[in-house]
Write a protein that holds these residues in place. Structure first.
Motif, PDB file in Angstrom:
ATOM      1  N   LEU A  23       0.864  -1.173   0.000  1.00  0.00           N
ATOM      2  CA  LEU A  23       0.000   0.000   0.000  1.00  0.00           C
ATOM      3  C   LEU A  23       0.901   1.222   0.000  1.00  0.00           C
ATOM      4  N   ALA A  24       0.786   2.006  -1.055  1.00  0.00           N
ATOM      5  CA  ALA A  24       1.511   3.274  -1.120  1.00  0.00           C
ATOM      6  C   ALA A  24       0.591   4.342  -0.541  1.00  0.00           C
ATOM      7  N   TRP A  25       1.171   5.260   0.194  1.00  0.00           N
ATOM      8  CA  TRP A  25       0.371   6.387   0.655  1.00  0.00           C
ATOM      9  C   TRP A  25       1.086   7.665   0.307  1.00  0.00           C
ATOM     10  N   GLY A  26       0.292   8.714   0.127  1.00  0.00           N
ATOM     11  CA  GLY A  26       0.875   9.977  -0.294  1.00  0.00           C
ATOM     12  C   GLY A  26       0.141  11.162   0.280  1.00  0.00           C
ATOM     13  N   GLN A  27       0.776  12.309   0.126  1.00  0.00           N
ATOM     14  CA  GLN A  27       0.219  13.559   0.646  1.00  0.00           C
ATOM     15  C   GLN A  27      -0.881  14.135  -0.232  1.00  0.00           C
ATOM     16  N   GLY A  28      -0.924  13.740  -1.503  1.00  0.00           N
ATOM     17  CA  GLY A  28      -1.889  14.364  -2.402  1.00  0.00           C
ATOM     18  C   GLY A  28      -1.558  15.835  -2.517  1.00  0.00           C
ATOM     19  N   LEU A  50       4.652   9.066  -0.291  1.00  0.00           N
ATOM     20  CA  LEU A  50       5.491   9.189   0.900  1.00  0.00           C
ATOM     21  C   LEU A  50       6.197   7.882   1.232  1.00  0.00           C
ATOM     22  N   GLY A  51       5.542   6.758   0.962  1.00  0.00           N
ATOM     23  CA  GLY A  51       6.140   5.475   1.296  1.00  0.00           C
ATOM     24  C   GLY A  51       5.262   4.317   0.888  1.00  0.00           C
ATOM     25  N   TYR A  52       5.827   3.109   1.035  1.00  0.00           N
ATOM     26  CA  TYR A  52       5.164   1.861   0.673  1.00  0.00           C
ATOM     27  C   TYR A  52       5.204   0.923   1.872  1.00  0.00           C
ATOM     28  N   ARG A  53       4.090   0.276   2.151  1.00  0.00           N
ATOM     29  CA  ARG A  53       4.022  -0.693   3.248  1.00  0.00           C
ATOM     30  C   ARG A  53       3.595  -2.042   2.695  1.00  0.00           C
ATOM     31  N   LYS A  54       4.386  -3.069   2.983  1.00  0.00           N
ATOM     32  CA  LYS A  54       4.054  -4.421   2.528  1.00  0.00           C
ATOM     33  C   LYS A  54       2.804  -4.907   3.245  1.00  0.00           C
ATOM     34  N   PHE A  94       4.278   3.154  14.084  1.00  0.00           N
ATOM     35  CA  PHE A  94       4.088   4.484  14.647  1.00  0.00           C
ATOM     36  C   PHE A  94       4.881   5.568  13.914  1.00  0.00           C
ATOM     37  N   ASN A  95       6.074   5.251  13.432  1.00  0.00           N
ATOM     38  CA  ASN A  95       6.926   6.268  12.814  1.00  0.00           C
ATOM     39  C   ASN A  95       6.803   6.371  11.300  1.00  0.00           C
ATOM     40  N   ASP A  96       6.015   5.513  10.674  1.00  0.00           N
ATOM     41  CA  ASP A  96       5.851   5.573   9.219  1.00  0.00           C
ATOM     42  C   ASP A  96       5.110   6.852   8.831  1.00  0.00           C
ATOM     43  N   GLY A  97       5.718   7.662   7.972  1.00  0.00           N
ATOM     44  CA  GLY A  97       5.081   8.885   7.485  1.00  0.00           C
ATOM     45  C   GLY A  97       4.817   9.920   8.561  1.00  0.00           C
ATOM     46  N   LEU A  98       5.604   9.896   9.622  1.00  0.00           N
ATOM     47  CA  LEU A  98       5.393  10.763  10.774  1.00  0.00           C
ATOM     48  C   LEU A  98       5.343  12.242  10.393  1.00  0.00           C
ATOM     49  N   SER A  99       4.394  12.960  10.941  1.00  0.00           N
ATOM     50  CA  SER A  99       4.185  14.403  10.761  1.00  0.00           C
ATOM     51  C   SER A  99       3.767  14.780   9.345  1.00  0.00           C
ATOM     52  N   HIS A 140      -8.717   8.518  -2.911  1.00  0.00           N
ATOM     53  CA  HIS A 140      -8.461   9.847  -2.362  1.00  0.00           C
ATOM     54  C   HIS A 140      -9.338   9.969  -1.123  1.00  0.00           C
ATOM     55  N   ARG A 141      -8.796  10.569  -0.068  1.00  0.00           N
ATOM     56  CA  ARG A 141      -9.528  10.593   1.195  1.00  0.00           C
ATOM     57  C   ARG A 141      -9.269  11.875   1.962  1.00  0.00           C
ATOM     58  N   PRO A 142     -10.133  12.211   2.907  1.00  0.00           N
ATOM     59  CA  PRO A 142      -9.838  13.361   3.771  1.00  0.00           C
ATOM     60  C   PRO A 142      -8.513  13.123   4.491  1.00  0.00           C
ATOM     61  N   ALA A 143      -7.785  14.193   4.705  1.00  0.00           N
ATOM     62  CA  ALA A 143      -6.439  14.109   5.275  1.00  0.00           C
ATOM     63  C   ALA A 143      -6.421  13.409   6.634  1.00  0.00           C
ATOM     64  N   ILE A 144      -5.418  12.549   6.788  1.00  0.00           N
ATOM     65  CA  ILE A 144      -5.104  11.909   8.072  1.00  0.00           C
ATOM     66  C   ILE A 144      -3.740  12.450   8.469  1.00  0.00           C
ATOM     67  N   TYR A 145      -3.664  13.147   9.588  1.00  0.00           N
ATOM     68  CA  TYR A 145      -2.367  13.644  10.054  1.00  0.00           C
ATOM     69  C   TYR A 145      -1.673  12.530  10.822  1.00  0.00           C
ATOM     70  N   ARG A 146      -0.436  12.219  10.420  1.00  0.00           N
ATOM     71  CA  ARG A 146       0.320  11.134  11.035  1.00  0.00           C
ATOM     72  C   ARG A 146       0.976  11.601  12.328  1.00  0.00           C
ATOM     73  N   ASP A 147       0.411  11.154  13.424  1.00  0.00           N
ATOM     74  CA  ASP A 147       0.871  11.474  14.765  1.00  0.00           C
ATOM     75  C   ASP A 147       1.614  10.268  15.329  1.00  0.00           C
ATOM     76  N   GLN A 148       2.637  10.500  16.122  1.00  0.00           N
ATOM     77  CA  GLN A 148       3.463   9.413  16.650  1.00  0.00           C
ATOM     78  C   GLN A 148       2.680   8.424  17.511  1.00  0.00           C
ATOM     79  N   GLY A 149       1.621   8.857  18.131  1.00  0.00           N
ATOM     80  CA  GLY A 149       0.863   7.980  19.016  1.00  0.00           C
ATOM     81  C   GLY A 149      -0.177   7.124  18.318  1.00  0.00           C
ATOM     82  N   VAL A 150      -0.226   7.157  16.978  1.00  0.00           N
ATOM     83  CA  VAL A 150      -1.249   6.422  16.238  1.00  0.00           C
ATOM     84  C   VAL A 150      -0.593   5.456  15.261  1.00  0.00           C
ATOM     85  N   ARG A 151      -1.100   4.257  15.231  1.00  0.00           N
ATOM     86  CA  ARG A 151      -0.623   3.234  14.288  1.00  0.00           C
ATOM     87  C   ARG A 151      -1.754   2.977  13.294  1.00  0.00           C
TER      88      ARG A 151
END
Length: 160
Positions: A23-28, A50-54, A94-99, A140-151
């Motif tokens: 799954l690739a995710w991006g900022q759009g 931003l990155g790819y997750r197996k 937790f650290n994937d795509g942080l901030s 395409h989706r509403p923005a999800i802000y990547r916070d360190q406390g969320v997986r």
């Protein structure tokens, strides 16, 4: 008129299941926060990867109103035989795509990391990828802000 048979659909699911799935995710784009663009069936890549997750799990499933898998298009249950439906689960760390803000997701088939990446590595930056693979599904989706406390975890059922 010709049709794609159930056996043909199962064969497509079998072929996809044998490939590497990420799954690739991006900022759009920031302007998507006011108006999400429609996904195009002619898209071949994300706007801003931003990155790819197996995939954590890729399993056969079938429709079941009482099934444990719940996605926007219905409920499914995992089965031990081939079907035309594949359940794909992706669990980010937790650290994937942080901030970063995530506004687009792309299920990629045939993605290949560069040679020499550590065994067991599941998350890759774009520069760590040798072959991006084929974009099979785009959201395409509403923005999800990547916070360190969320997986983050994403689930999809792909039907052929």
């Amino acid at each position: 008129m010709a049709i794609l048979t159930r056996a043909g659909r199962i064969e497509l699911a079998n072929a996809i299941k044998q490939k590497s799935i990420y799954l690739a995710w991006g900022q759009g784009a920031a302007e998507w926060d006011t108006q999400l663009p429609s996904e195009s069936s002619t898209s071949t890549e994300l706007t801003s990867i931003l990155g790819y997750r197996k995939a954590t799990r890729v399993l056969y499933c079938e429709a079941d109103e009482q099934g444990e898998i719940q996605v926007p298009n219905g409920r499914y249950r995992v089965v031990n035989h081939s079907t035309p439906h594949l359940y794909c689960q992706f669990n980010y760390d937790f650290n994937d795509g942080l901030s970063k803000s995530i506004r687009e997701l792309g299920l990629m088939v045939g993605t290949t990391p560069k040679a020499g990446t550590p065994s067991g590595q599941l998350y890759f930056q774009p520069e760590d990828i040798e072959q991006k693979g084929t974009l099979l599904l785009l959201e395409h989706r509403p923005a999800i802000y990547r916070d360190q406390g969320v997986r983050e975890s994403f689930e999809f059922v792909i039907s052929f």
